[in-house]
Motif scaffolding. Structure first.
Motif, PDB file in Angstrom:
ATOM      1  N   ASP A  65      38.321  43.558  27.387  1.00  0.00           N
ATOM      2  CA  ASP A  65      38.349  45.017  27.399  1.00  0.00           C
ATOM      3  C   ASP A  65      38.103  45.566  28.805  1.00  0.00           C
ATOM      4  OD1 ASP A  65      38.553  47.581  26.324  1.00  0.00           O
ATOM      5  OD2 ASP A  65      36.386  47.703  26.007  1.00  0.00           O
ATOM      6  N   GLY A  66      39.082  46.279  29.326  1.00  0.00           N
ATOM      7  CA  GLY A  66      38.963  46.915  30.633  1.00  0.00           C
ATOM      8  C   GLY A  66      39.254  46.015  31.827  1.00  0.00           C
ATOM      9  N   MET A  67      39.400  44.723  31.607  1.00  0.00           N
ATOM     10  CA  MET A  67      39.691  43.808  32.711  1.00  0.00           C
ATOM     11  C   MET A  67      41.192  43.838  33.008  1.00  0.00           C
ATOM     12  SD  MET A  67      37.361  40.633  31.323  1.00  0.00           S
ATOM     13  CE  MET A  67      37.854  39.487  32.580  1.00  0.00           C
ATOM     14  N   SER A  68      41.556  43.658  34.257  1.00  0.00           N
ATOM     15  CA  SER A  68      42.977  43.645  34.597  1.00  0.00           C
ATOM     16  C   SER A  68      43.540  42.233  34.657  1.00  0.00           C
ATOM     17  CB  SER A  68      43.215  44.365  35.921  1.00  0.00           C
ATOM     18  OG  SER A  68      42.473  43.757  36.942  1.00  0.00           O
ATOM     19  N   ALA A  69      42.656  41.228  34.643  1.00  0.00           N
ATOM     20  CA  ALA A  69      43.095  39.834  34.653  1.00  0.00           C
ATOM     21  C   ALA A  69      41.990  38.959  34.070  1.00  0.00           C
ATOM     22  CB  ALA A  69      43.431  39.375  36.065  1.00  0.00           C
ATOM     23  N   VAL A  70      42.397  37.770  33.606  1.00  0.00           N
ATOM     24  CA  VAL A  70      41.457  36.795  33.055  1.00  0.00           C
ATOM     25  C   VAL A  70      41.643  35.475  33.782  1.00  0.00           C
ATOM     26  CG1 VAL A  70      40.991  35.353  31.026  1.00  0.00           C
ATOM     27  CG2 VAL A  70      41.269  37.795  30.753  1.00  0.00           C
ATOM     28  N   SER A  71      40.528  34.845  34.101  1.00  0.00           N
ATOM     29  CA  SER A  71      40.552  33.491  34.658  1.00  0.00           C
ATOM     30  C   SER A  71      40.004  32.530  33.622  1.00  0.00           C
ATOM     31  CB  SER A  71      39.691  33.409  35.926  1.00  0.00           C
ATOM     32  OG  SER A  71      40.313  34.099  36.986  1.00  0.00           O
ATOM     33  N   ILE A  72      40.713  31.428  33.445  1.00  0.00           N
ATOM     34  CA  ILE A  72      40.266  30.352  32.571  1.00  0.00           C
ATOM     35  C   ILE A  72      40.059  29.133  33.462  1.00  0.00           C
ATOM     36  CG2 ILE A  72      40.902  28.810  30.679  1.00  0.00           C
ATOM     37  CD1 ILE A  72      42.481  31.126  29.479  1.00  0.00           C
ATOM     38  N   TYR A  73      38.850  28.603  33.434  1.00  0.00           N
ATOM     39  CA  TYR A  73      38.503  27.477  34.298  1.00  0.00           C
ATOM     40  C   TYR A  73      38.845  26.174  33.614  1.00  0.00           C
ATOM     41  CZ  TYR A  73      36.438  30.850  37.348  1.00  0.00           C
ATOM     42  OH  TYR A  73      36.278  31.901  38.209  1.00  0.00           O
ATOM     43  N   LEU A  74      39.605  25.341  34.306  1.00  0.00           N
ATOM     44  CA  LEU A  74      40.065  24.075  33.741  1.00  0.00           C
ATOM     45  C   LEU A  74      39.010  22.981  33.854  1.00  0.00           C
ATOM     46  CD1 LEU A  74      43.681  24.232  35.172  1.00  0.00           C
ATOM     47  CD2 LEU A  74      42.861  24.993  32.929  1.00  0.00           C
ATOM     48  N   LYS A  75      38.121  23.114  34.809  1.00  0.00           N
ATOM     49  CA  LYS A  75      37.019  22.173  34.974  1.00  0.00           C
ATOM     50  C   LYS A  75      35.871  22.891  35.664  1.00  0.00           C
ATOM     51  CE  LYS A  75      39.404  20.545  39.044  1.00  0.00           C
ATOM     52  NZ  LYS A  75      40.283  19.556  39.578  1.00  0.00           N
TER      53      LYS A  75
END
Length: 153
Positions: free
Chosen positions: A110-120
């Motif tokens: 909510d309200g974020m313009s991007a998401v980071s998903i950490y692979l490790k």
């Protein structure tokens, strides 16, 4: 002849990979007709329909994380308009990277313009609740449907 941009081809490829990941878990996947909806695919869980917005991801931080936008961007009359997705429009974001599909509930961004998903996890991974890839892999969020044979008596 229709000319597709590289971005359009990458987006359609991501949609197909995400749709295939849901299908491999036994879900029916529906494709909206016309392209005017805020979601790219619909997943039938047997109990409800889930609206999925597929986003292409890019690799960052030396291969440690993937990132995708959580808004749509339109270019009109040499101006750029961005619009965030809401829970009234979609239920999940989905992205595919390196043969895996990741899903994130829209409420978490909510309200974020991007998401980071950490692979490790590395010393550069943020300490405050990073989104770790294993937590968002489709198989860890959605359990496969069982295929029971209907017996005719």
């Amino acid at each position: 002849m229709i000319n597709f941009s590289e971005k359009s081809i990458k987006g359609k490829s991501t949609e197909l990979q995400c749709a295939a990941a849901f299908a491999e878990l036994g879900f029916n996947v529906l494709l909206p007709f016309g392209g005017q909806e805020r979601y790219d695919i619909v997943v039938d869980t047997g109990e409800k329909f889930l609206r999925i917005q597929c986003k292409s991801a890019s690799l960052y931080s030396g291969g440690n994380r993937i990132r995708f936008d959580t808004r749509s961007t339109n270019h009109k009359n040499s101006t750029k308009e961005s619009r965030h997705y809401t829970k009234d429009e979609i239920d999940y974001f989905a992205t595919a990277y390196d043969g895996k599909c990741y899903v994130v509930p829209v409420e978490e961004v909510d309200g974020m313009s991007a998401v980071s998903i950490y692979l490790k996890k590395t010393k550069y991974t943020p300490n405050q609740n990073p989104k770790m890839g294993s937590d968002y892999e489709i198989r860890n969020v959605f359990k496969p449907l069982s295929f029971e044979k209907n017996e005719i008596s």
